[in-house]
Design a protein around this motif. Structure first.
Motif, mmCIF file in Angstrom:
data_model
loop_
_atom_site.group_PDB
_atom_site.id
_atom_site.type_symbol
_atom_site.label_atom_id
_atom_site.label_comp_id
_atom_site.label_asym_id
_atom_site.label_seq_id
_atom_site.Cartn_x
_atom_site.Cartn_y
_atom_site.Cartn_z
ATOM 1 N N GLN A 1 -47.403 -64.081 4.135
ATOM 2 C CA GLN A 1 -47.257 -63.148 5.247
ATOM 3 C C GLN A 1 -47.327 -61.716 4.723
ATOM 4 O OE1 GLN A 1 -43.357 -64.240 6.717
ATOM 5 N NE2 GLN A 1 -43.854 -66.409 6.404
ATOM 6 N N TYR B 1 -46.282 -57.726 5.934
ATOM 7 C CA TYR B 1 -45.500 -56.924 6.854
ATOM 8 C C TYR B 1 -45.701 -55.441 6.539
ATOM 9 C CZ TYR B 1 -42.742 -61.173 7.774
ATOM 10 O OH TYR B 1 -42.325 -62.437 8.113
ATOM 11 N N GLN C 1 -43.390 -51.876 6.994
ATOM 12 C CA GLN C 1 -42.063 -51.369 7.333
ATOM 13 C C GLN C 1 -42.093 -49.844 7.327
ATOM 14 O OE1 GLN C 1 -38.916 -52.407 4.590
ATOM 15 N NE2 GLN C 1 -37.321 -52.028 6.100
ATOM 16 N N GLY D 1 -36.453 -46.465 8.369
ATOM 17 C CA GLY D 1 -35.435 -46.648 9.388
ATOM 18 C C GLY D 1 -35.667 -47.815 10.324
ATOM 19 N N GLU D 2 -36.685 -48.613 10.026
ATOM 20 C CA GLU D 2 -36.995 -49.755 10.887
ATOM 21 C C GLU D 2 -37.088 -51.037 10.065
ATOM 22 O OE1 GLU D 2 -36.744 -47.523 14.189
ATOM 23 O OE2 GLU D 2 -37.137 -49.689 14.148
ATOM 24 N N GLY D 3 -37.102 -52.161 10.764
ATOM 25 C CA GLY D 3 -37.294 -53.424 10.088
ATOM 26 C C GLY D 3 -38.767 -53.707 9.855
ATOM 27 N N PRO D 4 -39.077 -54.629 8.943
ATOM 28 C CA PRO D 4 -40.483 -55.009 8.722
ATOM 29 C C PRO D 4 -41.093 -55.605 9.987
ATOM 30 C CG PRO D 4 -39.060 -55.812 6.952
ATOM 31 C CD PRO D 4 -38.161 -55.328 8.041
ATOM 32 N N LEU E 1 -44.284 -57.973 11.251
ATOM 33 C CA LEU E 1 -45.303 -58.919 10.789
ATOM 34 C C LEU E 1 -46.696 -58.450 11.192
ATOM 35 C CD1 LEU E 1 -45.888 -61.753 9.514
ATOM 36 C CD2 LEU E 1 -45.778 -62.655 11.850
ATOM 37 N N LEU F 1 -44.218 -48.988 4.087
ATOM 38 C CA LEU F 1 -44.019 -49.936 2.992
ATOM 39 C C LEU F 1 -44.659 -51.258 3.390
ATOM 40 C CD1 LEU F 1 -42.550 -50.554 0.263
ATOM 41 C CD2 LEU F 1 -40.641 -51.390 1.660
ATOM 42 N N LEU G 1 -45.151 -55.086 2.638
ATOM 43 C CA LEU G 1 -44.473 -56.192 1.974
ATOM 44 C C LEU G 1 -45.268 -57.480 2.142
ATOM 45 C CD1 LEU G 1 -40.922 -55.431 3.379
ATOM 46 C CD2 LEU G 1 -41.537 -55.273 0.972
ATOM 47 N N LEU H 1 -38.869 -68.856 0.859
ATOM 48 C CA LEU H 1 -39.721 -67.696 1.122
ATOM 49 C C LEU H 1 -39.437 -66.649 0.070
ATOM 50 C CD1 LEU H 1 -41.818 -66.713 3.233
ATOM 51 C CD2 LEU H 1 -39.946 -65.446 4.295
ATOM 52 N N TRP I 1 -40.164 -62.898 -1.529
ATOM 53 C CA TRP I 1 -40.590 -61.574 -1.114
ATOM 54 C C TRP I 1 -41.040 -60.732 -2.306
ATOM 55 C CZ3 TRP I 1 -40.819 -59.801 3.918
ATOM 56 C CH2 TRP I 1 -40.237 -60.626 4.877
ATOM 57 N N GLY I 2 -42.099 -59.978 -2.118
ATOM 58 C CA GLY I 2 -42.469 -58.953 -3.079
ATOM 59 C C GLY I 2 -41.637 -57.700 -2.835
ATOM 60 N N LEU I 3 -41.721 -56.748 -3.780
ATOM 61 C CA LEU I 3 -40.951 -55.516 -3.658
ATOM 62 C C LEU I 3 -41.662 -54.466 -2.809
ATOM 63 C CD1 LEU I 3 -39.494 -55.096 -7.252
ATOM 64 C CD2 LEU I 3 -38.472 -56.180 -5.248
ATOM 65 N N GLY J 1 -35.781 -55.056 -3.233
ATOM 66 C CA GLY J 1 -36.422 -55.896 -2.235
ATOM 67 C C GLY J 1 -35.438 -56.526 -1.259
ATOM 68 N N PHE K 1 -30.627 -56.486 7.514
ATOM 69 C CA PHE K 1 -31.591 -56.877 8.538
ATOM 70 C C PHE K 1 -31.336 -58.306 8.977
ATOM 71 C CE2 PHE K 1 -34.323 -53.296 8.735
ATOM 72 C CZ PHE K 1 -34.346 -52.746 7.466
ATOM 73 N N TYR L 1 -41.640 -63.823 10.482
ATOM 74 C CA TYR L 1 -40.358 -63.476 11.057
ATOM 75 C C TYR L 1 -40.477 -62.294 12.013
ATOM 76 C CZ TYR L 1 -38.062 -65.930 7.102
ATOM 77 O OH TYR L 1 -37.630 -66.851 6.186
ATOM 78 N N PHE M 1 -38.068 -59.157 12.860
ATOM 79 C CA PHE M 1 -36.897 -58.474 12.321
ATOM 80 C C PHE M 1 -36.272 -57.542 13.352
ATOM 81 C CE2 PHE M 1 -36.511 -59.148 7.741
ATOM 82 C CZ PHE M 1 -37.695 -59.792 7.447
ATOM 83 N N GLY M 2 -34.961 -57.337 13.208
ATOM 84 C CA GLY M 2 -34.296 -56.273 13.933
ATOM 85 C C GLY M 2 -34.521 -54.945 13.220
ATOM 86 N N SER M 3 -33.971 -53.886 13.782
ATOM 87 C CA SER M 3 -34.200 -52.546 13.236
ATOM 88 C C SER M 3 -33.203 -52.166 12.148
ATOM 89 C CB SER M 3 -34.170 -51.511 14.352
ATOM 90 O OG SER M 3 -32.931 -51.551 15.018
#
Lengths: 112, 113
Positions: A33, A35, A37, A40-43, A45, A86, A88, A100, A102-104, B42, B90, B102, B104-106
């Motif tokens: 996957q 993403y 980001q 101030g927000e979530g990733p 998709l 960002l 991801l 799952l 995750w990369g950095l 991460g 998150f 997924y 995600f929330g904020s």
């Protein structure tokens, strides 16, 4: 040990340039996957790739899953300031251990 | 369509205090997750749930607890806050399987002083 390596870590380019970011591993993944980001927000998709060699396009973004399902790339054509963020990647390990990973991330700045 | 909603957005805690981070989703997703994100480290999985009444530990569960009494809600509890828990948290959800992506929330930015 980071199982999913993303490169480059940071990238700063001018509007209109093309770029490619990479997501590499020695592990085989069932799916991968991508993403984006924003601060101030979530990733959010962008895409999921599941088949080795698969190519998916999302407007100016092209995603490719490696033939061996160990790596992936994201190519952006004619980058715009709105692409800043960002990026991801996350891979679902194949086999019984469906973890799952995750990369950095790659932090991209597109300057006007 | 609200997706995944997290509250609060920001919080400052003193060492030893407790708090609950709220997470709710309106997509009828079975799977829910809590992650923390620290600079250069991460996303790290804290806890996850595959359905109401079922929870399991992730990579970094120490200092946290969760419950899943309904499909919609998955709160994260910090019992005795420590500076090491300063992070951005998150909540995320997925429909069937973690491999499909997924939502995600904020996020909640937590500082422990």
């Amino acid at each position: 040990t980071q199982l999913l390596e993303q490169s480059p870590q940071f990238l700063s380019i001018q509007e209109g340039e093309n770029l490619t970011v990479y997501c590499n591993s020695s592990s085989v993944f069932s799916s991968l996957q991508w993403y984006r980001q924003e601060p101030g927000e979530g990733p959010v998709l962008l895409v999921t790739v599941v088949t080795g060699g698969e190519v998916k396009k999302l407007k100016r973004l092209t995603f490719q899953f490696g033939d061996a399902r160990k790596d992936s790339s994201l190519h952006i054509t004619a980058a715009q300031p709105g692409d800043t963020g960002l990026y991801l990647c996350a891979g679902l390990r194949a086999g019984n251990n469906r973890k799952l990973i995750w990369g950095l991330g790659t932090s991209l700045a597109v300057n006007p | 369509n609200a997706g995944v909603t997290q509250t609060p957005k920001f919080r400052i805690l003193k060492i030893g205090q407790s708090m609950t981070l709220q997470c709710t989703q309106d997509m009828n997703h079975n799977y829910m997750y809590w992650y923390r994100q620290d600079p250069g480290m991460g996303l790290k999985l804290i806890y996850y749930s595959v359905g109401a009444g079922i929870t399991d530990k992730g990579e970094v569960p120490n200092g946290y607890n969760v419950s899943r009494s309904t499909t919609e809600d998955f709160p994260l509890r910090l019992e005795l806050a420590a500076p090491s828990q300063t992070s951005v948290y998150f909540c995320a959800s997925s429909y069937l399987d973690r491999g499909l992506g997924y939502t995600f929330g904020s996020g909640t930015r937590l500082t422990v002083v």
